[in-house]
Structures are given as structure tokens and as C-alpha cells.
Design an enzyme around this catalytic site. Structure first.
Site, PDB file in Angstrom:
ATOM      1  N   CYS A  49      -5.094  15.741  15.973  1.00 29.91           N
ATOM      2  CA  CYS A  49      -3.933  15.332  16.636  1.00 29.91           C
ATOM      3  C   CYS A  49      -3.138  16.433  17.703  1.00 29.91           C
ATOM      4  O   CYS A  49      -2.452  16.059  18.441  1.00 29.91           O
ATOM      5  CB  CYS A  49      -3.376  14.410  15.943  1.00 29.91           C
ATOM      6  SG  CYS A  49      -4.417  13.315  14.787  1.00 29.91           S
ATOM      7  N   CYS A  52      -2.696  17.544  21.197  1.00 32.31           N
ATOM      8  CA  CYS A  52      -2.112  16.832  22.203  1.00 32.31           C
ATOM      9  C   CYS A  52      -0.713  16.360  21.913  1.00 32.31           C
ATOM     10  O   CYS A  52       0.113  16.021  22.860  1.00 32.31           O
ATOM     11  CB  CYS A  52      -3.011  15.518  22.371  1.00 32.31           C
ATOM     12  SG  CYS A  52      -4.757  15.824  23.184  1.00 32.31           S
ATOM     13  N   HIS A  53      -0.353  15.928  20.713  1.00 32.69           N
ATOM     14  CA  HIS A  53       0.991  15.372  20.223  1.00 32.69           C
ATOM     15  C   HIS A  53       2.032  16.492  19.974  1.00 32.69           C
ATOM     16  O   HIS A  53       3.150  16.066  19.838  1.00 32.69           O
ATOM     17  CB  HIS A  53       0.579  14.192  19.324  1.00 32.69           C
ATOM     18  CG  HIS A  53      -0.187  13.221  19.862  1.00 32.69           C
ATOM     19  ND1 HIS A  53       0.471  12.104  20.555  1.00 32.69           N
ATOM     20  CD2 HIS A  53      -1.447  12.987  19.568  1.00 32.69           C
ATOM     21  CE1 HIS A  53      -0.598  11.367  20.713  1.00 32.69           C
ATOM     22  NE2 HIS A  53      -1.961  11.851  20.307  1.00 32.69           N
ATOM     23  N   MET A  90      -6.031   8.352  24.864  1.00 32.36           N
ATOM     24  CA  MET A  90      -6.187   8.609  23.320  1.00 32.36           C
ATOM     25  C   MET A  90      -7.891   8.236  22.895  1.00 32.36           C
ATOM     26  O   MET A  90      -8.169   7.303  23.445  1.00 32.36           O
ATOM     27  CB  MET A  90      -5.171   7.411  22.690  1.00 32.36           C
ATOM     28  CG  MET A  90      -5.178   7.336  21.433  1.00 32.36           C
ATOM     29  SD  MET A  90      -4.601   8.537  20.523  1.00 32.36           S
ATOM     30  CE  MET A  90      -4.875   7.879  18.727  1.00 32.36           C
ATOM     31  N   HIS A 328      -0.375  25.712  32.039  1.00 30.04           N
ATOM     32  CA  HIS A 328      -1.497  26.106  31.456  1.00 30.04           C
ATOM     33  C   HIS A 328      -1.916  27.664  31.643  1.00 30.04           C
ATOM     34  O   HIS A 328      -1.273  28.752  31.554  1.00 30.04           O
ATOM     35  CB  HIS A 328      -2.380  25.056  31.505  1.00 30.04           C
ATOM     36  CG  HIS A 328      -3.500  25.373  30.392  1.00 30.04           C
ATOM     37  ND1 HIS A 328      -3.432  24.989  29.264  1.00 30.04           N
ATOM     38  CD2 HIS A 328      -4.904  25.377  30.418  1.00 30.04           C
ATOM     39  CE1 HIS A 328      -4.441  25.424  28.204  1.00 30.04           C
ATOM     40  NE2 HIS A 328      -5.340  25.873  29.100  1.00 30.04           N
ATOM     41  N   HIS A 370      -7.852  23.016  36.430  1.00 26.97           N
ATOM     42  CA  HIS A 370      -8.091  23.906  35.275  1.00 26.97           C
ATOM     43  C   HIS A 370      -8.574  25.337  35.956  1.00 26.97           C
ATOM     44  O   HIS A 370      -9.999  25.256  36.143  1.00 26.97           O
ATOM     45  CB  HIS A 370      -8.900  23.323  34.377  1.00 26.97           C
ATOM     46  CG  HIS A 370      -8.892  24.222  32.936  1.00 26.97           C
ATOM     47  ND1 HIS A 370      -9.593  25.215  32.879  1.00 26.97           N
ATOM     48  CD2 HIS A 370      -8.281  24.081  31.849  1.00 26.97           C
ATOM     49  CE1 HIS A 370      -9.678  25.823  31.802  1.00 26.97           C
ATOM     50  NE2 HIS A 370      -8.679  24.972  30.829  1.00 26.97           N
TER      51      HIS A 370
HETATM   52 FE1  DHE Z   1      -8.830  28.289  26.608  1.00 27.62          FE
HETATM   53  C1  DHE Z   1      -7.995  30.620  28.520  1.00 27.62           C
HETATM   54  C2  DHE Z   1      -5.339  27.659  25.934  1.00 27.62           C
HETATM   55  C3  DHE Z   1      -9.623  25.205  24.625  1.00 27.62           C
HETATM   56  C4  DHE Z   1     -11.863  28.962  26.661  1.00 27.62           C
HETATM   57  N1  DHE Z   1      -6.709  28.840  27.241  1.00 27.62           N
HETATM   58  C5  DHE Z   1      -6.758  29.834  28.159  1.00 27.62           C
HETATM   59  C6  DHE Z   1      -5.379  30.024  28.405  1.00 27.62           C
HETATM   60  C7  DHE Z   1      -4.682  29.090  27.641  1.00 27.62           C
HETATM   61  C8  DHE Z   1      -5.726  28.551  26.804  1.00 27.62           C
HETATM   62  C9  DHE Z   1      -3.145  29.024  27.381  1.00 27.62           C
HETATM   63  C10 DHE Z   1      -4.952  31.360  29.399  1.00 27.62           C
HETATM   64  C11 DHE Z   1      -4.464  32.443  28.340  1.00 27.62           C
HETATM   65  C12 DHE Z   1      -3.966  33.538  29.342  1.00 27.62           C
HETATM   66  O1  DHE Z   1      -4.296  33.554  30.508  1.00 27.62           O
HETATM   67  O2  DHE Z   1      -3.145  34.348  29.079  1.00 27.62           O
HETATM   68  N2  DHE Z   1      -7.743  26.688  25.488  1.00 27.62           N
HETATM   69  C13 DHE Z   1      -6.301  26.446  25.362  1.00 27.62           C
HETATM   70  C14 DHE Z   1      -5.946  25.235  24.617  1.00 27.62           C
HETATM   71  O3  DHE Z   1      -4.599  24.951  24.302  1.00 27.62           O
HETATM   72  C15 DHE Z   1      -7.158  24.772  24.478  1.00 27.62           C
HETATM   73  C16 DHE Z   1      -7.191  23.528  25.332  1.00 27.62           C
HETATM   74  C17 DHE Z   1      -7.478  23.895  23.032  1.00 27.62           C
HETATM   75  C18 DHE Z   1      -7.395  24.559  22.071  1.00 27.62           C
HETATM   76  O4  DHE Z   1      -7.098  24.202  20.746  1.00 27.62           O
HETATM   77  O5  DHE Z   1      -7.502  25.857  22.227  1.00 27.62           O
HETATM   78  C19 DHE Z   1      -8.390  25.534  24.988  1.00 27.62           C
HETATM   79  N3  DHE Z   1     -10.570  27.313  25.762  1.00 27.62           N
HETATM   80  C20 DHE Z   1     -10.657  26.248  25.301  1.00 27.62           C
HETATM   81  C21 DHE Z   1     -12.128  26.015  24.762  1.00 27.62           C
HETATM   82  O6  DHE Z   1     -12.338  25.053  24.143  1.00 27.62           O
HETATM   83  C22 DHE Z   1     -12.955  27.068  25.463  1.00 27.62           C
HETATM   84  C23 DHE Z   1     -13.722  26.301  26.776  1.00 27.62           C
HETATM   85  C24 DHE Z   1     -13.715  27.837  24.525  1.00 27.62           C
HETATM   86  C25 DHE Z   1     -13.226  28.659  23.368  1.00 27.62           C
HETATM   87  O7  DHE Z   1     -13.490  29.995  23.470  1.00 27.62           O
HETATM   88  O8  DHE Z   1     -12.373  28.216  22.721  1.00 27.62           O
HETATM   89  C26 DHE Z   1     -11.945  27.860  26.115  1.00 27.62           C
HETATM   90  N4  DHE Z   1      -9.815  29.780  27.510  1.00 27.62           N
HETATM   91  C27 DHE Z   1     -11.066  29.817  27.351  1.00 27.62           C
HETATM   92  C28 DHE Z   1     -11.189  30.994  28.183  1.00 27.62           C
HETATM   93  C29 DHE Z   1     -10.166  31.518  28.810  1.00 27.62           C
HETATM   94  C30 DHE Z   1      -9.183  30.481  28.423  1.00 27.62           C
HETATM   95  C31 DHE Z   1     -12.776  31.728  28.343  1.00 27.62           C
HETATM   96  C32 DHE Z   1      -9.972  32.603  29.528  1.00 27.62           C
HETATM   97  C33 DHE Z   1     -10.551  32.561  31.281  1.00 27.62           C
HETATM   98  C34 DHE Z   1     -10.597  33.638  32.254  1.00 27.62           C
HETATM   99  O9  DHE Z   1     -11.420  33.789  32.718  1.00 27.62           O
HETATM  100  O10 DHE Z   1      -9.625  34.622  31.959  1.00 27.62           O
END
Ligand code: DHE
Length: 545
Positions: A49, A52-53, A90, A328, A370
Site C-alpha cells: 500500500c 501509492c498512499h 484502487m 517523477h 512516463h
Molecule cells: Fe523506476 C527510473 C521510481 C518502478 C525501472 N524510477 C526511476 C526514477 C524514479 C523511479 C524516481 C528516476 C530516477 C532518476 O532519474 O534519478 N520506479 C520508481 C517507483 O517509485 C516505482 C513506480 C515503484 C517502486 O516501488 O519502485 C518504480 N521502475 C519501476 C519498475 O517496476 C521498473 C520497471 C523495473 C525495476 O527495475 O524496478 C523500473 N525506473 C526503472 C528504470 C529507470 C527508472 C529502468 C531508469 C530509466 C532510464 O532510462 O534512465
């Protein structure tokens, strides 16, 4: 709708806070719970949870769930909501089979109690975790290996607590390096020598690519939960300063670039763009200005972009720019002057001018933009554009980024393309390419999540070609095979994709020839567990995308 379900699934990843010791007080107005019940509910809350929350339940993408609100609603109402979900996103925890009746009841009671608070994490706490495996004076003074370092890829092995370094020329795995849990991103120092890797558990690793066999030289834990790291890029400051942002506690820390010694911690708690207090503004994307000795830091829930001058940490100069919610991910335009970042809950792209240190524009785009870093190219009609795809719909917005020579189109959506569907996470091109690649990783239709759409930049109206990347991988079992995050090699003539299945299933990396769009190489190895993000050294170092 399918895309909000994808969004909920995406945001709902388990938080490392589930295991943290917390301050707890119970609310006399809330229905009673035993200590065991409370502990179990807390664990579930952080696993399902909190994304998101919010940790303190003050609300982010999900609604606020503080006791002043939940007590009035009462257990029966809350149970219905948890069990059946809502059209606003939700999840339906009972009917989807993820919770049983007893768990629904447990969670309905839990959220009427005060939210337990995880501990703070001070500079001294960080310093206590720091390790310098190889002190600076024992490190190589020149490159000691024969790798073409600029074409190495750092690949996140999400559920393995490691990254793979892959030689982009030979496609061989150089090494698998132990890092934090569920690594999020890798970034390069300005010189390209040092690789910084941040885990969701806020463990930051420093890898020296000059070593005979590149490996960890230092490590630190910067908090309890994190997603971002970056390093100083301005002339005269190359490789000097590192910064890491945390989701919990809501703060960022400035460190020495080569030892990770923490120097200054700055909290992001405070007023949001509506002048309301937010106790938990998580730090999302961080980028390093090429125009000034500054970092740009996204404070998600306050909707403020911080500009942090790193030249004088004692007399620290920061500036906060009011933008939109919730900030984000993002990247620079082709000139490197403008930071283009998603305010995903308000369907906007925010443009920050790093030269004038001010808000340049806020642009309305599709549902839940995104971009990752986004994609820059020269549009045949509208000049330089930066593109984002959307998590919430099939749209791809192209935004003009040249206020000098293409003033009429600057900071406007000049064209909206239609991709395969919602659930897109990343979009990519390269200055040497005429292809624009758009993934649809979280689309509920497997055919769409396992393939990629590619547009011809010189003929955008023609629509896209679909390439079945998962089929190219030829995996032996029936994993999810989600195709995620296109990333170019240094030359810009190959594009790499992760084919991402669960931990106990086979995954792969597929390399596509950019010119012919044909699958060229499949990298398969039993060590490639859950590959997701891939970071080419040169492109990451120079913000090429
Ligand atoms: Fe990410 C970048 C947060 C889920 C793969 N992700 C980012 C950034 C943030 C973020 C804040 C930017 C960082 C920066 O540029 O300084 N991501 C989050 C979350 O909060 C979220 C939604 C849920 C979580 O609990 O983490 C989340 N992200 C994911 C995934 O499920 C992904 C698809 C697979 C994984 O590895 O967890 C994922 N996020 C990525 C990737 C980047 C990324 C590959 C960088 C992309 C790039 O080309 O620079």
C-alpha cells in the site's frame, strides 16, 4: 480500466521499509488490534500500500488514509473499498484473490490507527554504514583493462541484488557485482570512470571501471528506501560530488564522489505548491546541470524542483521551483539546457531552464506521462522535439524544445502519435538514428507487453512497426517476458531490450540492429536474473537520449 491497474501494480512494489523498526502509537478511537495483528498489517501495508498512499499515509497517487479520515468512514466502509477497489485505480484486493476476508478486515482496522513512523537516518547513521573497500590511493591511476569502457552496459538484475556489467562490443558478461536490493538506476561520473548504483534499500555502490576487473571500491547506506543517484558534471567539478535522494527519510545527501563520504544532508519536508505542509516528499529523479555547478532534484509530493548549488556545502545555496504534482522521472532536451520532467498525477511535463534557473513552461500531455529520460530528435516539420510516452494511454507527445529558432513550437505538443497501447514506461532514440522505440511493458495484453513499437522519425504519419522482441529471445519457459527499456550502444547502431520474467524463470537481453530492425544477438545466461534497466556508459555519462 486496464491501465490504472497497471499503474497500481507499478507503484505497488514492496517497500524495503516492511522490515524496519518503527515508532508506534495506537489510536483509542480505532478498533482494537493485538500486537501480532498490528505487526502483520504493518508488513502488508509496506508491501502493498505504501507506494501509492505514502509511508505516513498522507496520500500521493493514492488517497490519504490518516485516522482523522478513516475513523469517520469506519471498518465496514473501508472493507468494501479494500475488497472491491475503485475505478480511480484502487486494486480489488479480495476479488483478485490477493487478500482473504480476514486480511481485508485486518487492513481496514489497521488504517484507522496512527501510522507508525520509520526512523530517521542522519549523516552519522550513514557514515556508520560506509565502507571503503579500496582507498583512493590504492586505486589504479589509469585504466588497467582492455575493455572499451564507453560501450559497457550496467544492467540492473532487479530481484538478485546485483548488476551485470556487459561488454557492449562482445556482448559478454564482464562480471556480476553485488549491490543493494532491487537496484533502481546506475549513473556515471563525468569522466566515465566511476559507476554509481543505487538499490531500493538505499544502498549505494561505487564501482571503479578502471580496475583490471571492475568492482566495488566503496559503499554506503543513505537511508531506508531510495531510487536516485547522480554526480557532478560541471566543468572543474568532474567526479567530485555525488548526490543520492531517498524516499524515506524524505531527504537527499551530498557526498564525496570518490569515497562516498557524506557531507551534507538536506530534508525535503515542507510546504507543497499549494502552501500545504507535506511530511513525506519523496525524492524522485535527480539530474546534473551542464550549465552550472548544480543538481536538479525532484521532490515528488511537494511538486517542487530543487536546484542545489554544490560549490559550498557550508553555505549551501538551494532554490525551489514551484511546478506541478507529482514529480517523477525526466531528462534533458538535446541542447542540455532544459530539464523536461513528468508531473505524472497532473498529466503534465514541466520544463526547467538550467541556465536561468527558473521554470520555463508547463505542458499538458496525455495520461500519466512516463518518459524515463525521454527521446530527443529533429522533427521534419517542427524542428527539435523531446518525446514522452504515457503509462495511462496509447499517446506519445512530441514537445518542441527550441525557443530560439522554432519559437512558435517551443513548449507545445506539436504532434501526438498513437502507440500500441497504455502501460508504456520508456521511449528512446539516438542522435545517429531515425528510429523512435516505445515500450508497453505494463500493458495487460501479453502480445503488447512482449513487443515494441518503432516509428520512423522521418515518416511519423506512417505509424509504427511492431517487433516481437520476446519471440526473438526464444525463451524456454512461459514467464511474463515483459519487454522493458530500450537503450542504445555508444555508436547508436544497436538498441538493447530487456525481456523481463520472474526470478525463477528465464530472462534475456535482445540486441536489435537499429538500421534493419532485425534481432541481432540474444544474451542469455543463467546469471541474468530479472534484467530491467540498462545503462550504457557513454550515453549515461553524456546524457545522450
Ligand atoms: Fe523506476 C527510473 C521510481 C518502478 C525501472 N524510477 C526511476 C526514477 C524514479 C523511479 C524516481 C528516476 C530516477 C532518476 O532519474 O534519478 N520506479 C520508481 C517507483 O517509485 C516505482 C513506480 C515503484 C517502486 O516501488 O519502485 C518504480 N521502475 C519501476 C519498475 O517496476 C521498473 C520497471 C523495473 C525495476 O527495475 O524496478 C523500473 N525506473 C526503472 C528504470 C529507470 C527508472 C529502468 C531508469 C530509466 C532510464 O532510462 O534512465
Amino acid at each position: 480500466t486496464p491501465t490504472t491497474a497497471a499503474e497500481a501494480q507499478y507503484q505497488g512494489a514492496a517497500s524495503p521499509l516492511a522490515g524496519a523498526a518503527m515508532h508506534q502509537s495506537s489510536n483509542p478511537k480505532a478498533p482494537p488490534m493485538t500486537e501480532e495483528e498490528f505487526a502483520r498489517a504493518r508488513q502488508i501495508y509496506f508491501e502493498r500500500c505504501a507506494g501509492c498512499h505514502g509511508v505516513l499515509r498522507k496520500g500521493a497517487t493514492g488517497k490519504p488514509l490518516t485516522p482523522d479520515l478513516t475513523n469517520d468512514k469506519g471498518t465496514e466502509y473501508l472493507k468494501t473499498f479494500i475488497a472491491y477497489g475503485s475505478p480511480a485505480g484502487m486494486p480489488n484486493w479480495l476479488t483478485s484473490g490477493e487478500f482473504d476476508e480476514a486480511t481485508v478486515d485486518l487492513m481496514a482496522r489497521y488504517i484507522q490507527h496512527d501510522a507508525p513512523t520509520p526512523p530517521e537516518f542522519s549523516l552519522a547513521d550513514m557514515e556508520a554504514t560506509r565502507k571503503e573497500y579500496i582507498p583512493v590511493d590504492k586505486r589504479p591511476t589509469k585504466k588497467m583493462n582492455n575493455y572499451n569502457i564507453e560501450n559497457i552496459f550496467s544492467v540492473t538484475l532487479r530481484d538478485d541484488g546485483t548488476i551485470a556489467l556487459i561488454d557492449g562490443d562482445t556482448k559478454e558478461i564482464i562480471s556480476i557485482i553485488k549491490t543493494g536490493y532491487a537496484v533502481h538506476i546506475s549513473r556515471l561520473s563525468a569522466s566515465g570512470r566511476y559507476l554509481y548504483v543505487i538499490g531500493r534499500d538505499a544502498r549505494l555502490n561505487l564501482i571503479d571501471l578502471w580496475m583490471e576487473k571492475p568492482d566495488n571500491v566503496a559503499e554506503i547506506k543513505v537511508g531506508l528506501e531510495a531510487r536516485s543517484v547522480e554526480t557532478s558534471k560541471f566543468k572543474g567539478w568532474e567526479d567530485k560530488i555525488a548526490i543520492a535522494g531517498t524516499y524515506w527519510p524524505p531527504q537527499f545527501v551530498l557526498m564525496d564522489g570518490d569515497t562516498l563520504k557524506p557531507k551534507k544532508v538536506v530534508g525535503t519536508r515542507g510546504m507543497d505548491i499549494n502552501n500545504e505542509y507535506h511530511p513525506e516528499p519523496r525524492v524522485a529523479a535527480i539530474v546534473s546541470s551542464h550549465n552550472k555547478p548544480e543538481f536538479l532534484v525532484n521532490a515528488k509530493e511537494t511538486g517542487k524542483v530543487w536546484m542545489v548549488d554544490y560549490t559550498d556545502l557550508t553555505n549551501l545555496k538551494t532554490k525551489q521551483i514551484d511546478t506541478a504534482k507529482y514529480l517523477h522521472d525526466g531528462g534533458f532536451d538535446a541542447s542540455g539546457r532544459y530539464f523536461m520532467t513528468a508531473a505524472n498525477a497532473s498529466d503534465k511535463i514541466v520544463v526547467i531552464d538550467t541556465k536561468e534557473s527558473k521554470l520555463e513552461a508547463i505542458v499538458d500531455v496525455g495520461k500519466i506521462p512516463h518518459p524515463g529520460r525521454g527521446a530527443n530528435f529533429k522533427h521534419p516539420k517542427f524542428g527539435p522535439v523531446w518525446a514522452t510516452s504515457d503509462l495511462g494511454d496509447e499517446g506519445i507527445s512530441l514537445i518542441g524544445t527550441d525557443p530560439k529558432k522554432n519559437k512558435d513550437h517551443a513548449w507545445k505538443v506539436v504532434q501526438t502519435l498513437k502507440g500500441q497501447g497504455g502501460g508504456s514506461l520508456f521511449i528512446k532514440t539516438h542522435p545517429k538514428s531515425t528510429n523512435l522505440w516505445v515500450d508497453t511493458t505494463l500493458n495487460p495484453d501479453a502480445k503488447i507487453s512482449q513487443s515494441i513499437a518503432v516509428f520512423d522519425i522521418n515518416n511519423l504519419d506512417k505509424g509504427y512497426q511492431v517487433i516481437d522482441i520476446a519471440a526473438c529471445a526464444g525463451l524456454k519457459d512461459d514467464g511474463a517476458k515483459r519487454v522493458v527499456q530500450p537503450e542504445y550502444n555508444k555508436a547508436g547502431d544497436e538498441v538493447w531490450f530487456s525481456v523481463w520474467s520472474a526470478k525463477d524463470k528465464e530472462s534475456a537481453i535482445v540486441v536489435v540492429d537499429d538500421k534493419t530492425r532485425a534481432c541481432k544477438t540474444v544474451i542469455k545466461d543463467k546469471r541474468l536474473i530479472t534484467p530491467t534497466g540498462k545503462f550504457n556508459v557513454y550515453n549515461t555519462q553524456h546524457d545522450v537520449y
